[in-house]
Motif scaffolding. Sequence first.
Motif, PDB file in Angstrom:
ATOM      1  N   TYR A 215      40.204  50.330  37.404  1.00 54.90           N
ATOM      2  CA  TYR A 215      40.312  48.592  38.199  1.00 54.90           C
ATOM      3  C   TYR A 215      40.105  48.275  39.414  1.00 54.90           C
ATOM      4  CZ  TYR A 215      40.043  47.579  32.444  1.00 54.90           C
ATOM      5  OH  TYR A 215      39.330  47.901  31.683  1.00 54.90           O
ATOM      6  N   TYR A 216      41.949  48.650  39.793  1.00 58.37           N
ATOM      7  CA  TYR A 216      42.710  48.135  41.029  1.00 58.37           C
ATOM      8  C   TYR A 216      41.847  49.614  42.344  1.00 58.37           C
ATOM      9  CZ  TYR A 216      45.529  45.762  38.758  1.00 58.37           C
ATOM     10  OH  TYR A 216      47.091  45.465  37.914  1.00 58.37           O
ATOM     11  N   ALA A 219      38.526  47.818  42.716  1.00 55.33           N
ATOM     12  CA  ALA A 219      38.692  46.082  43.508  1.00 55.33           C
ATOM     13  C   ALA A 219      38.495  46.323  45.140  1.00 55.33           C
ATOM     14  CB  ALA A 219      39.524  45.862  42.457  1.00 55.33           C
ATOM     15  N   THR A 220      39.946  47.692  45.355  1.00 58.09           N
ATOM     16  CA  THR A 220      39.581  48.130  46.194  1.00 58.09           C
ATOM     17  C   THR A 220      38.386  48.217  47.514  1.00 58.09           C
ATOM     18  OG1 THR A 220      41.932  48.930  45.943  1.00 58.09           O
ATOM     19  CG2 THR A 220      41.213  49.145  48.320  1.00 58.09           C
ATOM     20  N   ALA A 224      38.185  43.871  47.743  1.00 60.08           N
ATOM     21  CA  ALA A 224      39.840  42.567  47.094  1.00 60.08           C
ATOM     22  C   ALA A 224      40.429  42.898  48.173  1.00 60.08           C
ATOM     23  CB  ALA A 224      39.432  42.782  45.815  1.00 60.08           C
ATOM     24  N   GLN A 228      43.851  38.769  46.177  1.00 62.95           N
ATOM     25  CA  GLN A 228      42.974  38.627  44.253  1.00 62.95           C
ATOM     26  C   GLN A 228      43.086  39.558  43.934  1.00 62.95           C
ATOM     27  OE1 GLN A 228      39.759  39.860  47.301  1.00 62.95           O
ATOM     28  NE2 GLN A 228      39.221  37.099  47.985  1.00 62.95           N
ATOM     29  N   GLN A 229      43.166  40.933  43.690  1.00 63.03           N
ATOM     30  CA  GLN A 229      43.147  41.426  42.971  1.00 63.03           C
ATOM     31  C   GLN A 229      44.386  40.921  42.005  1.00 63.03           C
ATOM     32  OE1 GLN A 229      43.879  46.050  44.302  1.00 63.03           O
ATOM     33  NE2 GLN A 229      43.181  46.059  45.752  1.00 63.03           N
ATOM     34  N   ARG A 232      42.828  38.351  40.384  1.00 62.49           N
ATOM     35  CA  ARG A 232      41.224  38.775  39.301  1.00 62.49           C
ATOM     36  C   ARG A 232      41.661  39.618  38.402  1.00 62.49           C
ATOM     37  NH1 ARG A 232      37.067  36.329  41.637  1.00 62.49           N
ATOM     38  NH2 ARG A 232      37.849  34.337  42.791  1.00 62.49           N
ATOM     39  N   ILE A 233      42.577  41.089  38.534  1.00 62.52           N
ATOM     40  CA  ILE A 233      42.920  41.969  37.331  1.00 62.52           C
ATOM     41  C   ILE A 233      44.151  41.612  36.383  1.00 62.52           C
ATOM     42  CG2 ILE A 233      43.464  44.003  37.505  1.00 62.52           C
ATOM     43  CD1 ILE A 233      40.719  43.922  40.071  1.00 62.52           C
ATOM     44  N   THR A 234      45.392  41.633  37.771  1.00 64.12           N
ATOM     45  CA  THR A 234      47.042  41.195  36.803  1.00 64.12           C
ATOM     46  C   THR A 234      47.288  40.408  35.655  1.00 64.12           C
ATOM     47  OG1 THR A 234      47.230  42.836  38.792  1.00 64.12           O
ATOM     48  CG2 THR A 234      49.540  42.154  37.152  1.00 64.12           C
TER      49      THR A 234
END
Length: 322
Positions: A215-216, A219-220, A224, A228-229, A232-234
Motif C-alpha cells: 500500500y505504501y 502510494a509513494t 503521496a 497523505q499516506q 489515507r492509508i494508516t
Amino acid sequence: MAIQTPDLSTRARAGTTPGGASGGTRPARRRLREQLTTQAFLVPIALVLVVLFLVPIAESVYYSFTDYSGSSPTRHLVGLRNYRHIFTDPSVLTGLGFTLLYAVATTLIVTVLAIPLAVILNRRFPGRSLVRAAFFFPAVPSMAILGLVWTFVLSPLSSGVINSVLGGLFGVGPVPWLSDNTLAKVSVIVVGVWAQTGWHAVLYLAYLQSVPRDYYEAATIDGATPRQQFFRITLPLLAPAMTVSQFLLLINGLRVYDLPFTLTAGGPGYDTYTITQILVQRGIAEGDYGLGAALGVIFLIAVAAVLSLQLSVTRRLERRFR
C-alpha cells in the motif's frame, strides 16, 4: 392376486424408504442432535452469567430501595430516598463529574498520542526494541504503585522531584501540583495518560505490522506525501484498533480507583473523587449499603450509556473509512 409394489427409484422419488420412514428424517434428527449438543456447551456459560452478573444486579437494584446497612438483618423499603440523596450530595456529583472528565480526557489524549507513537515505533532505527520496551514499561506496574511514585515526584513541597528541579534551575517556588484544585485534576489525568500511552501504542503497533507494505509503496509511486499516506492509508486501517483501544480506555477510566486514591486520596476536598471511591467509602466503610447500591445502579446505567455511544461513533467511523 399379485400385489404390485413400487420399485426403489419410485420410492426414492416419493421420499420413502422400504422401512416406511422419510428419507429426510435421519438428517433432520442428526441436525437436531448436533444443535442440542452445541447448545449444551452454552449452558455453563449461561449459568455463570446468571450467577455472577444478573443475580448481583438484581440484588443491587433491590437493596437500592432499602435502608440496608450490611450488618443488621432487618431492612425496610425507603423508595427513592437513596437516589434523591445521590443527586443532592455535592461530593457524589463532584465525583461523577471528575470520573467522566478523567475517562473522556484520557481516552482522547492517549488516542492522539499513541497512534503517532506507534507509527514511529513501526519504523526501523537502532535500538528499536529497547525503545518499545521503555514505552511499554509504565503498563507493567499497577496503577497504585505508579500513584505512590508520582506522589513523591509531584509533591507540592519544595522536596518534591519536579519542585526541586524547578527551584534549582529556575528559582521557581514550590508549585502546588496536588494541593491546588485545578492542578490536582490535571496531574491525575497526566499520570493516567503517561501510564497508558505506551500500552495502547503497542496495540496500534500490532495492527500496523499487519498492514501490507505494498500500500505504501504504491502510494509513494503515485507521489503521496507521508502526511497523505498517514491520513489515507494508516488511519483508516487503524479504525478497528481505535475501537478496541477506546473501549478499553473508557472502561478503565470510568472504573478508575487506585490512581486517584494513591495520588491525591480524592483531594483537595472532593475535586479528584471518583465514583468507585465513593462506592467503597459510602457502601463499605460507612456501612450504607442501600446508598452504595443506588450509586452502583446509576453508575451501571451511566457506563452502559457512555460505552454504547462510544461504540456507535467508532463503528460509524469504521464504515466511513472502508
